[in-house]
Design a protein around this motif. Structure first.
Motif, mmCIF file in Angstrom:
data_model
loop_
_atom_site.group_PDB
_atom_site.id
_atom_site.type_symbol
_atom_site.label_atom_id
_atom_site.label_comp_id
_atom_site.label_asym_id
_atom_site.label_seq_id
_atom_site.Cartn_x
_atom_site.Cartn_y
_atom_site.Cartn_z
ATOM 1 N N HIS A 121 21.964 68.550 48.714
ATOM 2 C CA HIS A 121 20.707 69.281 48.816
ATOM 3 C C HIS A 121 19.751 68.950 47.664
ATOM 4 C CE1 HIS A 121 18.252 72.346 50.574
ATOM 5 N NE2 HIS A 121 18.060 72.888 49.370
ATOM 6 N N THR A 122 20.327 68.874 46.450
ATOM 7 C CA THR A 122 19.464 68.629 45.280
ATOM 8 C C THR A 122 19.263 67.137 44.994
ATOM 9 O OG1 THR A 122 21.417 68.806 43.881
ATOM 10 C CG2 THR A 122 20.086 70.788 44.130
ATOM 11 N N TYR A 123 19.862 66.302 45.819
ATOM 12 C CA TYR A 123 19.748 64.863 45.583
ATOM 13 C C TYR A 123 18.301 64.421 45.715
ATOM 14 C CZ TYR A 123 21.697 60.216 45.119
ATOM 15 O OH TYR A 123 22.019 58.992 44.651
ATOM 16 N N PRO A 124 17.781 63.629 44.737
ATOM 17 C CA PRO A 124 16.366 63.245 44.762
ATOM 18 C C PRO A 124 15.953 62.673 46.114
ATOM 19 C CG PRO A 124 17.460 62.417 42.794
ATOM 20 C CD PRO A 124 18.522 63.076 43.621
ATOM 21 N N LYS A 125 14.855 63.210 46.616
ATOM 22 C CA LYS A 125 14.340 62.780 47.921
ATOM 23 C C LYS A 125 13.930 61.306 47.883
ATOM 24 C CE LYS A 125 13.562 66.595 50.702
ATOM 25 N NZ LYS A 125 14.782 67.222 50.319
ATOM 26 N N GLY A 126 14.142 60.649 48.962
ATOM 27 C CA GLY A 126 13.685 59.255 49.054
ATOM 28 C C GLY A 126 14.739 58.251 48.682
ATOM 29 N N LYS A 127 15.638 58.635 47.755
ATOM 30 C CA LYS A 127 16.629 57.679 47.257
ATOM 31 C C LYS A 127 17.601 57.244 48.339
ATOM 32 C CE LYS A 127 18.620 56.898 42.805
ATOM 33 N NZ LYS A 127 19.417 57.441 41.718
ATOM 34 N N GLY A 128 17.917 58.198 49.210
ATOM 35 C CA GLY A 128 18.906 57.884 50.232
ATOM 36 C C GLY A 128 18.301 57.441 51.545
ATOM 37 N N ASP A 129 16.930 57.422 51.648
ATOM 38 C CA ASP A 129 16.299 57.034 52.909
ATOM 39 C C ASP A 129 16.319 55.537 53.106
ATOM 40 O OD1 ASP A 129 15.821 59.653 53.239
ATOM 41 O OD2 ASP A 129 13.734 59.584 52.539
ATOM 42 N N HIS A 130 16.388 55.153 54.381
ATOM 43 C CA HIS A 130 16.353 53.723 54.647
ATOM 44 C C HIS A 130 15.011 53.298 55.154
ATOM 45 C CE1 HIS A 130 20.294 52.159 53.721
ATOM 46 N NE2 HIS A 130 20.771 53.326 54.105
ATOM 47 N N VAL A 175 34.979 72.897 47.474
ATOM 48 C CA VAL A 175 34.592 71.492 47.356
ATOM 49 C C VAL A 175 33.461 71.182 48.331
ATOM 50 C CG1 VAL A 175 35.379 69.110 47.679
ATOM 51 C CG2 VAL A 175 36.888 70.769 46.597
ATOM 52 N N LYS A 176 33.608 71.725 49.537
ATOM 53 C CA LYS A 176 32.582 71.511 50.563
ATOM 54 C C LYS A 176 31.231 72.058 50.103
ATOM 55 C CE LYS A 176 31.996 72.529 55.440
ATOM 56 N NZ LYS A 176 32.586 73.411 56.483
ATOM 57 N N ASP A 177 31.271 73.262 49.499
ATOM 58 C CA ASP A 177 30.036 73.867 48.997
ATOM 59 C C ASP A 177 29.383 72.992 47.925
ATOM 60 O OD1 ASP A 177 30.364 75.940 50.681
ATOM 61 O OD2 ASP A 177 31.297 77.296 49.203
ATOM 62 N N ILE A 178 30.226 72.550 47.001
ATOM 63 C CA ILE A 178 29.704 71.695 45.924
ATOM 64 C C ILE A 178 29.048 70.455 46.509
ATOM 65 C CG2 ILE A 178 30.339 70.230 43.955
ATOM 66 C CD1 ILE A 178 32.689 72.179 43.474
ATOM 67 N N PHE A 179 29.724 69.869 47.488
ATOM 68 C CA PHE A 179 29.225 68.651 48.115
ATOM 69 C C PHE A 179 27.857 68.890 48.760
ATOM 70 C CE2 PHE A 179 29.068 65.562 51.622
ATOM 71 C CZ PHE A 179 29.161 64.403 50.862
ATOM 72 N N LEU A 180 27.770 69.971 49.464
ATOM 73 C CA LEU A 180 26.506 70.283 50.127
ATOM 74 C C LEU A 180 25.401 70.547 49.115
ATOM 75 C CD1 LEU A 180 27.842 72.467 53.084
ATOM 76 C CD2 LEU A 180 26.781 70.189 53.227
#
Lengths: 287, 241, 133
Positions: free
Chosen positions: C124-133, C115-120
């Protein structure tokens, strides 16, 4: 809270072949109740009995604590009733009917009447008999809802209306209910009316009352299971219908307890749509 | 009570409004019969044989023959017959008494003026009638008949407030027989009792002008009350299905 | 006003509870700011196709917990929320969603390590910028 409408042990024999009741029903202010039933289940007869148009053989009906069959007829001001087929309006125009009806209700909402006439595009100068059935219903609604009587009784008010008008009516009724102390009793076959408007469902089948349910209480009573394995022929507790490996239960708790005890697994569990539940309710009584 | 009358008048307004063309028809109809009666009276040398039935019909059913199409008595369900106007009234916030009062008002408006018109015309245009009755006697005659139009005529309104017919053949046959015997009696009255109903009313008006007039008015008042109470009772038990 | 509230009738979570939680998330997440008028009980019932009994219960819960307030004759509004309450909701709702995800994974016979691997991997592949504040 004092019920606006109170029906106790109501019974009525109509001709030789139809018996209504016993009916028990209480309507609280602020609620909308959908009156549901198969054709010929006695919905209109029940509504007419509430209006004292049909006289009960047994039981009592009270509106705001006044017996509808008593000497005091003041309860009539508290109800606005739209019958399924309107009788007596044919010879008159909408304008004449408005002039007749509006002054009889102290809380008549002229602005709402004008708004409805405009939204529904009802010609007020034409004789009622000359209007199409859908427009007749629209005019009827425009002359019923603005009466602002605490209890609004509608008997299949939209059966001939077009879809946009049906939606419009739902919005109008939602707005109309905002005052808080009003109630609607609506006989309807329109699933949208039942889903979007009603808080309670009162279900009739061939004159018998099947129940008075709160909407979510009713939906939570039913569940559909897809089982991993096929079943033996024995009936499972709560089982209502079964199709191969799919069963519908009207008592999920008991059903699940049984399945778990027997080690039968299910791959999916879902709730039922209201129309499915109504179908089950009305069909099962035929057997 | 005054409030009831006020409401009843309010309810009658639209009915009267849509009825004016029918009232013209009714006026012509009564004119035609006035002519017929004058001719008949003349032809029979001041006898009225054979015409009683028509006059009676005019005084009882005349006022409802010319109703607007949407206001005529109709069968609203299997065994319920009622005037549509009654149904409309029952859906409104008015007492049953008001609905009855409205029916009576409409009935009187569609009867009295036309009947009075006919009776005046008869006196003005029939020398035979003028010869056979003094003005006093004729006024008494007019009162006798207008009153009759009330105590007998209002009976037709019991149908308006609604009836649940039992659809039995025997009831049907019985009512046909009853109507037939009434018609037969009226028709054969001149042969059985020397004079017919109209002629007897002329005799009464001439011989006891004042007494017949007073008695008729009393009958009209009692009749009015009787039919009102009867209609109210009927409304209490009728099922408007 | 249309609110992004979606209820699932198939869920085992009671409907009023779903409504309460989604409102809390909308308020704590700043989508509904202090003073925002909320739809009336009747109007929301219509939109969600539920009875006013359920909606009223949800609103009562929210009011008791201090998320909304009803002003007599004016309607219901988003209440002024203490920052720590906001924070608490944020933390608890995010926690809850994660817990649900882990539970689902465990149901599919994954190990916690996997589960931890999947989460990471997802992070990792989450679109850049979307999570930045």
């Amino acid at each position: 809270m004092e019920p606006l409408l109170y029906i106790a042990d109501l019974e009525k024999q109509v001709m030789d072949d139809f018996h209504l009741g016993p009916i028990n029903l209480k309507l609280e202010p602020g609620t909308i109740t959908a009156l549901i039933g198969n054709n010929g289940s006695g919905k209109s007869t029940l509504l007419k009995t509430i209006m004292n148009l049909v006289k009960p053989d047994h039981g009592n009906i009270k509106i705001d604590n006044m017996f509808v069959h008593g000497e005091n007829e003041n309860w009539k001001r508290l109800v606005a009733y739209q019958p399924q087929t309107i009788i007596g309006w044919d010879a008159f125009t909408g304008e004449m009917l408005k002039k007749l009806i509006a002054p009889l209700y102290p809380d008549w909402d002229e602005a709402l009447f004008q708004k409805m006439v405009e939204l529904f595009e009802v010609p007020l100068g034409k004789k009622f008999a000359k209007l199409s059935q859908g427009v007749q219903q629209k005019l009827n609604l425009a002359l019923t809802i603005p009466r602002n009587a605490p209890l609004l009784i509608l008997d299949e008010p939209t059966s001939f209306m077009d879809i946009p008008s049906k939606k419009l009516l739902i919005d109008l009724l939602v707005e109309w209910m905002e005052s808080g102390n009003r109630s609607i009793l609506i006989a309807s076959h329109q699933i949208d009316d039942i889903k979007k408007l009603s808080d309670y469902l009162f279900v009739l089948h061939n004159g018998k009352m099947l129940g008075h349910f709160e909407k979510e209480e009713l939906t939570s009573t039913y569940a559909r299971y897809w089982l991993r394995d096929s079943l033996s022929d024995t009936r499972i507790p709560g089982e209502v219908t079964r199709e191969d490996r799919m069963i519908i239960s009207d008592n999920p708790m008991e059903t699940e307890a049984y399945l778990e005890a027997k080690g039968i697994q299910w791959s999916n569990r879902s709730s039922l749509e209201l129309d499915d539940i109504i179908t089950i309710l009305l069909n099962n009584k035929k057997m | 009570m005054r409030n009831h009358l006020f409401l009843a008048l309010h309810l009658s307004k639209p009915e009267l409004k849509v009825s004016w063309i029918n009232y013209i028809g009714q006026y012509l109809f009564y004119s035609l019969f006035t002519f017929l009666f004058i001719q008949g009276f003349q032809a029979q040398e001041s006898r009225f044989v054979g015409l009683d039935l028509f006059l009676l019909m005019l005084f009882v059913f005349g006022p409802v023959w010319f109703r607007v199409k949407g206001l005529q008595l109709q069968q609203v369900s299997g065994n319920t017959w009622v005037s549509p106007a009654t149904i409309m009234g029952l859906h409104l916030p008015v007492a049953n008494r008001v609905i009855i009062l409205k029916s009576i008002i409409i009935y009187l408006i569609s009867s009295l003026p036309f009947q009075l018109y006919m009776l005046i015309m008869l006196y003005l245009f029939s020398p035979e009638i003028r010869d056979s009755m003094s003005l006093d006697a004729y006024i008494s005659f007019v009162i006798i008949w207008l009153s009759f139009g009330i105590y007998a005529g209002l009976s037709v309104l019991t149908a308006d407030v609604g009836t649940n017919m039992n659809n039995k053949k025997s009831t049907y046959i019985l009512s046909i027989l009853l109507i037939a015997s009434i018609i037969g009696f009226i028709f054969f009255m001149p042969y059985l009792f020397t004079y017919g109903i109209v002629e007897w009313s002329i005799i009464f008006a001439k011989k006891w002008s004042l007494a017949s007039a007073i008695l008729s008015i009393m009958f009209a008042v009692i009749g009015l009350h009787y039919w009102k109470t009867k209609m109210l009772k009927q409304m209490k038990k009728t099922d408007y299905l | 006003m249309e609110l992004p509230i979606k209820i699932s009738k198939d869920s085992r979570e009671p409907i009023y509870h779903q409504i309460v939680n989604q409102f809390k998330a909308l308020i704590a997440g700043g989508h509904l700011t202090t003073g925002t008028p909320l739809p009336s009980i009747r109007a929301l019932s219509k939109d969600l196709e539920i009875s006013i009994i359920t909606t009223r219960r949800a609103y009562q819960d929210l009011e008791v917990q201090g998320f909304i307030q009803t002003l007599q004759g004016k309607g219901t509004f988003v209440a002024e929320l203490a920052d720590d309450l906001k924070q608490e909701v944020k933390v608890s709702s995010v926690h809850k969603i994660m817990e649900n995800a882990i539970e689902t994974a465990l149901n599919y016979d994954y190990t916690l390590e996997q589960v931890k691997d999947i989460f990471l991997e997802i992070l990792h592949t989450y679109p850049k910028g979307k999570g930045d504040h």
